[in-house]
Each structure stands twice: as structure tokens, then as C-alpha cells.
Motif scaffolding. Structure first.
Motif, PDB file in Angstrom:
ATOM      1  N   LYS A  36       0.827  -1.206   0.000  1.00 29.10           N
ATOM      2  CA  LYS A  36       0.000   0.000   0.000  1.00 29.10           C
ATOM      3  C   LYS A  36       0.859   1.254   0.000  1.00 29.10           C
ATOM      4  CE  LYS A  36      -3.911  -2.210   2.354  1.00 29.10           C
ATOM      5  NZ  LYS A  36      -3.308  -3.558   2.361  1.00 29.10           N
ATOM      6  N   CYS A  39       2.142   2.103  -3.403  1.00 32.02           N
ATOM      7  CA  CYS A  39       1.117   2.806  -4.176  1.00 32.02           C
ATOM      8  C   CYS A  39       1.054   4.276  -3.769  1.00 32.02           C
ATOM      9  CB  CYS A  39      -0.246   2.156  -3.978  1.00 32.02           C
ATOM     10  SG  CYS A  39      -0.359   0.443  -4.528  1.00 32.02           S
ATOM     11  N   ILE A 228       2.016  -2.330 -10.117  1.00 37.71           N
ATOM     12  CA  ILE A 228       0.644  -2.131  -9.669  1.00 37.71           C
ATOM     13  C   ILE A 228      -0.335  -2.539 -10.768  1.00 37.71           C
ATOM     14  CG2 ILE A 228      -1.029  -0.383  -8.943  1.00 37.71           C
ATOM     15  CD1 ILE A 228       1.375   1.158  -7.755  1.00 37.71           C
ATOM     16  N   GLN A 240      -5.328  -0.791  -5.085  1.00 37.67           N
ATOM     17  CA  GLN A 240      -4.048  -0.122  -5.227  1.00 37.67           C
ATOM     18  C   GLN A 240      -4.209   1.264  -5.846  1.00 37.67           C
ATOM     19  OE1 GLN A 240      -1.894  -3.234  -7.358  1.00 37.67           O
ATOM     20  NE2 GLN A 240      -0.789  -3.756  -5.488  1.00 37.67           N
TER      21      GLN A 240
END
Length: 261
Positions: A36, A39, A228, A240
Motif C-alpha cells: 500500500k 502505491c 501495480i 491499489q
């Protein structure tokens, strides 16, 4: 305290303190939220590049084409750098395999040009911040400290993104912190240059912004976004994407009102 000492103290505060705080944030949430945070870092880097660094460069420089060429050449240079490091890594037949960056850092973990590129871009960006702080102190001490605090505020989310890239590229936590601090110290060099040579080095500022922006854009699009995008499950992609948007929002909140120094 003399103006030069104030400049040195302010550049040290705005760079090293922001790096340490960003490191604490990154390391605290790293293990559980690594994907995470990658991202989020992609969103941070792209937003800082497109809404802060490039507008600043175009605003300062009268010739927009020069800034554009600097951006283009920088992206191509980073592409060649990553190819050279990747080629160096795969050219070793006998283990252990090392890239150039691994020899420098003494690490045998996986590495790519992304970590090196982010350090190069950050060094230029921090050098420019040092010049900006110096120019503010030449007007008044109050303006200098306010500028330093403003830079500190918008550096923290950006440095979080940098840490994620470095760790993702194979840097150990201690190495990532060390090299980020070394990169951050270039702000002091910028402060010194700004104090003694402000009239002569001011022309470098838009180019430094463009180089920093190029590194952020290249890292986000070549190293973070492909991982991603290559998701087999659509729902995971949308999750994402949501965290990319969070990273963008963080950058906007931190830098939106701080574009003009």
C-alpha cells in the motif's frame, strides 16, 4: 547568529529532520503495509513532480523549451542508467551477483536503477531547496525560517515516497536512511552556494527542479506503476489505485499552498 550560520541551521533542519521523520513513518508501517505504501509513494512522486517541481521550473525560467529539454534528457539518462545497472547485474555468471550500487553500499540484496535515480533526483532537489532558503534569508531572517519550515512540511511526504522506492530497490533500512541523509545534506551545499554566489547560480534552479521532476516521474512510471498495473485480480488493482489517489491527496495537502516560496 550570522546569516550564514542561520542558513546552515535552516537547511539542516529542513532536510535531515524531514528525512528522519519520514524514516520513522516508513519503518513503523513498512512490514504490514509495504504494498500500500508503494502505491502511496507512486502518487506522491507523480503529484510532487507535476504540480510542484515542473510548475516551479516553468515559472522561474523564461524559456519553457529549455526546461522541457532538460526533463527529456534527464529521463533518457535515467533510462540508460537503469539499463547499465541491470546489464551489470546480469553480466555476472558466478554468484554472488552485484550491481554497481550494491558494490557502493556493500549490500547483496536485489537492486535496480530506481534507488540510484531517486537519490540523484533528490540531491538536485535538496540543493535547490538550499538555494531557495539562502535567498529568503538574504531578505530577512524571519522569511528564511518560514521558508525552511515550509520546505520541511512538504519534504516529509515526499521523503516517505523516497524511502519506499529505496527499500523496494533492495536497500536495507539503515542504508536507505544513510543515503537519504547524505542526499539531504546537499541542501546545505545549496545554502552555501546561494549565500556566496546567489547571483551566479540562480540560473541553475529551474534546471535542478526539472531534473528532480524527471527522476520522480521516471521512478513512478517505470518501477512502481507497472507492478501495480500487472494484477490478475481487478479488485486488487482498484484497491491499489485507491492508495495511489491517497498519495496524490497527501502531496496536494502538503504542497498545495506552498508552491510559491
Amino acid at each position: 547568529m550570522t546569516t550564514l550560520l542561520q542558513i546552515l541551521a535552516a537547511t539542516l533542519l529542513s532536510s535531515v529532520l524531514s528525512i528522519v521523520l519520514a524514516g520513522l513513518i516508513s519503518f513503523k508501517f513498512l512490514d504490514r503495509y509495504m504494498s500500500k505504501m508503494l502505491c502511496i509513494s507512486a502518487g506522491l512522486l507523480l503529484t510532487v513532480a507535476f504540480t510542484h517541481l515542473l510548475p516551479e521550473a516553468f515559472e522561474i525560467h523564461e524559456n519553457a523549451a529549455s526546461v522541457g529539454w532538460t526533463l527529456l534528457v534527464s529521463v533518457l539518462f535515467l533510462f540508460c542508467l537503469e539499463f547499465a545497472l541491470s546489464h551489470q547485474h546480469h553480466s555476472h555468471v558466478n554468484p554472488p551477483e552485484h550491481t554497481i550500487s550494491e558494490y557502493i553500499k556493500g549490500s547483496q540484496k536485489r537492486s535496480s536503477g530506481a534507488g540510484n535515480a531517486i537519490l540523484i533526483g533528490d540531491a538536485f532537489h535538496n540543493f535547490t531547496d538550499g538555494i531557495l532558503i539562502a535567498s529568503a534569508f538574504m531578505v530577512s531572517s524571519g522569511l528564511g525560517w518560514v521558508t525552511a519550515l515550509a520546505i520541511l512540511a512538504h519534504e516529509i511526504p515526499q521523503e516517505v515516497g523516497d524511502f519506499m522506492v529505496l527499500l523496494h530497490s533492495g536497500f536495507e533500512r539503515s542504508k536507505a536512511l544513510l543515503w537519504n541523509v547524505i542526499s539531504g545534506l546537499t541542501s546545505m551545499l545549496g545554502g552555501i552556494a546561494g549565500y556566496f554566489l546567489l547571483d551566479r547560480v540562480e540560473w541553475m534552479v529551474p534546471y535542478a527542479f526539472a531534473i528532480a521532476a524527471a527522476s520522480f516521474i521516471y521512478i513512478a512510471l517505470s518501477d512502481l506503476m507497472p507492478e501495480i498495473a500487472h494484477q490478475e485480480k481487478p479488485e486488487r488493482f482498484y484497491v491499489q489505485l485507491f492508495f495511489i489517489l491517497i498519495g496524490m491527496a497527501m502531496a496536494v495537502l502538503a504542497t498545495g499552498g506552498l508552491h510559491e516560496h
